[in-house]
Design an enzyme around this catalytic site. Structure first.
Site, mmCIF file in Angstrom:
data_model
loop_
_atom_site.group_PDB
_atom_site.id
_atom_site.type_symbol
_atom_site.label_atom_id
_atom_site.label_comp_id
_atom_site.label_asym_id
_atom_site.label_seq_id
_atom_site.Cartn_x
_atom_site.Cartn_y
_atom_site.Cartn_z
ATOM 1 C CD GLU A 1 -3.294 -1.084 1.925
ATOM 2 O OE1 GLU A 1 -3.381 -0.173 2.784
ATOM 3 O OE2 GLU A 1 -4.193 -1.905 1.751
ATOM 4 C CD GLU B 1 -3.709 -6.228 2.996
ATOM 5 O OE1 GLU B 1 -4.703 -5.457 3.882
ATOM 6 O OE2 GLU B 1 -2.543 -5.992 3.294
HETATM 7 C C1 BG6 Z 1 -4.544 -2.649 4.696
HETATM 8 C C2 BG6 Z 1 -3.252 -2.965 5.156
HETATM 9 O O1 BG6 Z 1 -4.798 -1.235 4.589
HETATM 10 O O2 BG6 Z 1 -5.675 -3.036 5.228
HETATM 11 C C3 BG6 Z 1 -3.188 -3.902 6.357
HETATM 12 O O3 BG6 Z 1 -2.332 -3.394 4.398
HETATM 13 C C4 BG6 Z 1 -4.660 -3.643 7.282
HETATM 14 O O4 BG6 Z 1 -1.896 -3.797 7.031
HETATM 15 C C5 BG6 Z 1 -5.762 -4.032 6.508
HETATM 16 O O5 BG6 Z 1 -4.622 -4.324 8.375
HETATM 17 C C6 BG6 Z 1 -7.071 -3.851 7.183
HETATM 18 O O6 BG6 Z 1 -6.830 -2.428 7.654
HETATM 19 P P1 BG6 Z 1 -7.304 -2.226 9.313
HETATM 20 O O7 BG6 Z 1 -7.034 -0.706 9.698
HETATM 21 O O8 BG6 Z 1 -8.612 -2.674 9.534
HETATM 22 O O9 BG6 Z 1 -6.183 -2.937 10.227
#
Ligand code: BG6
Length: 467
Positions: A164, A367
């Site tokens: 990201e 993700e």
């Molecule tokens: C992404 C990141 O932005 O989303 C992760 O790459 C992150 O590190 C994931 O955990 C979910 O976001 P959050 O803020 O709910 O942890």
């Protein structure tokens, strides 16, 4: 029947600082994330990253659960401060051994390691050269990349550069990746990261001709809030500033004219050296990985609205405002997670298609997932039917994108097991495996299989055809 490629990489993701804990074990040096919870900007009452899910000490058990689910791949990040000890670049052999053992164990279980080189946890020693603000940042990163390629290159085929990279620029403060000492504009920081990424890609091609390497931004289709031309214009500009500028630079080797003019208009032109121009031109990725959680809906913004919104906290998926460009607004057509992120499976298909149409490179999803307050029942079960429903819809949508011609490599949702969220603690759980701890009590850290664990196992066994 949905058809996924025969060798499709089903798996899941994690990142080092959110799962490992053990911040002072194994010769690791401090990182920007170790003390994030001590900063004023970190929300009160939730855990930081010092212990996380204690994966550093429980990794064998965690890998055995991934194997039990039938993972074909596991995307994890290597912690730069576990590998490199100081600004001179000395290597921490204990850190090498930790990841080397992990990689061997994965391969033994027929799980392909997909390695992110940097997932937010920059080592503190980078401050000695001026941190990410500095043009020299890329040189330190390249040295670290060389150490990774030398030590793991014969066993790791799939590499991801910087997780990201776009969120450093867009939500850098809320996820804690920008040092309080930083003075540079977010666009200069983005550029320095782009150069670091390009250096790593170039080096990978030279050292590991058979490996594959790609970027891993967070990408989301953008909708206009209405059919007003001004809102559509905001949509086009957000497409650029949230998505395309970060992929264009790595795929096409230069910033777009629109972006250069935008920077001129806000007096924030990037300082680019002649050498950097060459490096950026000479570093094409083999594939695009991206993280997808939801889409974004945007409206035009007036100066009054911008001033009013200045103190409202934004994160990776919501409440983003860009002066002169627009603001993100609620999409009335979408449901939300318990943590306020909109859920948009059809948007997933459309995002995949947009990325494919624009770059024509194979895509890996690194993700996707739903953060929820899972409940451990008295008989140690976790009935996360909402997660199953979320995955069911998103994977169907991905299958439809493939049917429409999008070339895909794999799907590694967030997250393999529970870990600590970037800024919302351990209560915002994402895993297929429950980790028994809460914000202020580390309990026994026992692992429990959620209902989604069994569902995903079955899906992988059938290569997604039963979706
Ligand atoms: C992404 C990141 O932005 O989303 C992760 O790459 C992150 O590190 C994931 O955990 C979910 O976001 P959050 O803020 O709910 O942890």
């Amino acid at each position: 029947m949905h058809k996924f490629p025969k060798d499709f990489l089903w798996g899941a993701s994690t990142s080092a600082y959110q799962i490992e804990g053990a911040i002072n074990q194994g010769g690791k040096v401090p990182s920007i994330m170790d003390r994030f919870d001590e900063r004023d900007s970190y929300p009160k009452g939730i855990t930081g990253f010092k212990v996380a899910s204690d994966h550093y000490n429980k990794w064998r058990e965690d890998v055995s659960m991934m194997a039990e689910m039938g993972f074909k791949s596991y995307r994890f990040s290597i912690s730069w401060p576990r590998i490199i000890k100081n600004v001179k670049g000395d290597v921490n052999e204990e850190g090498i051994k930790f990841y080397s053992d992990l990689i061997d164990e994965l391969l033994k279980n027929n799980i392909q390691p997909v390695v992110t080189m940097l997932h937010f946890d920059t080592p503190d020693f980078i401050d000695e050269i001026g941190g990410i603000d500095s043009h020299d940042f890329g040189k330190l990163f390249e040295h670290y990349a060389k150490v990774l390629f030398e030590n793991f290159g014969s066993r790791v085929k799939w590499w991801l550069t910087i997780n990201e990279l776009n969120m450093f620029a867009i939500a850098g403060q809320i996820i804690g990746v920008i040092s309080e000492k930083s003075q540079a504009t977010k666009w200069q920081i983005m550029h320095n990261l782009n150069v670091a990424q390009a250096r790593a890609i170039r080096l990978c091609k030279k050292m590991l001709p058979d490996a594959k390497i790609g970027p891993a931004p967070n990408i989301a289709s953008v909708y206009p809030a209405s059919s007003k031309p001004e809102d559509y214009q905001a949509k086009l500009n957000f497409d650029q500033l949230r998505n395309w500028i970060f992929l264009d630079i790595v795929c096409f080797g230069d910033y777009s004219n629109w972006f250069k003019n935008f920077l001129k208009s806000i007096n924030q032109e990037i300082d680019i050296t002649a050498e950097e121009k060459e490096i950026l031109k000479d570093s094409k990725p083999d594939f695009i990985a991206f993280n997808y959680y939801t889409t974004m809906t945007v409206a035009n913004i007036t100066m009054e609205e911008y001033l009013e919104s200045k103190n409202q906290p934004a994160d990776q998926q919501s409440k983003l405002v860009i002066p002169g460009i627009g603001k993100s607004v609620k999409n009335e057509n979408l449901e939300k997670t318990q943590f306020g992120w909109e859920i948009d499976p059809l948007g997933f298909k459309n995002t995949l298609k947009e990325v494919w149409d624009r770059y024509k490179l194979p895509i890996m999803i690194t993700e996707n997932g739903i953060g929820a307050r899972d409940v451990l029942t008295k008989d140690n079960k976790i009935h996360d039917d909402y997660r199953i429903e979320y995955y069911q819809k998103h994977i169907s949508s991905m299958a439809n994108a493939i049917a429409d011609g999008v070339e895909m490599i794999g799907y590694m949702p967030w997250s393999a097991i529970d870990l600590v969220s970037t800024h919302e603690g351990i209560s915002k759980r994402y895993g297929f495996v429950y980790v028994n701890r809460d914000e202020d009590d580390e309990k026994d850290m026992k692992r429990y299989r959620k209902d989604s664990f069994f569902w995903y196992k079955d899906l992988i066994k059938n290569n997604g055809e039963n979706i």
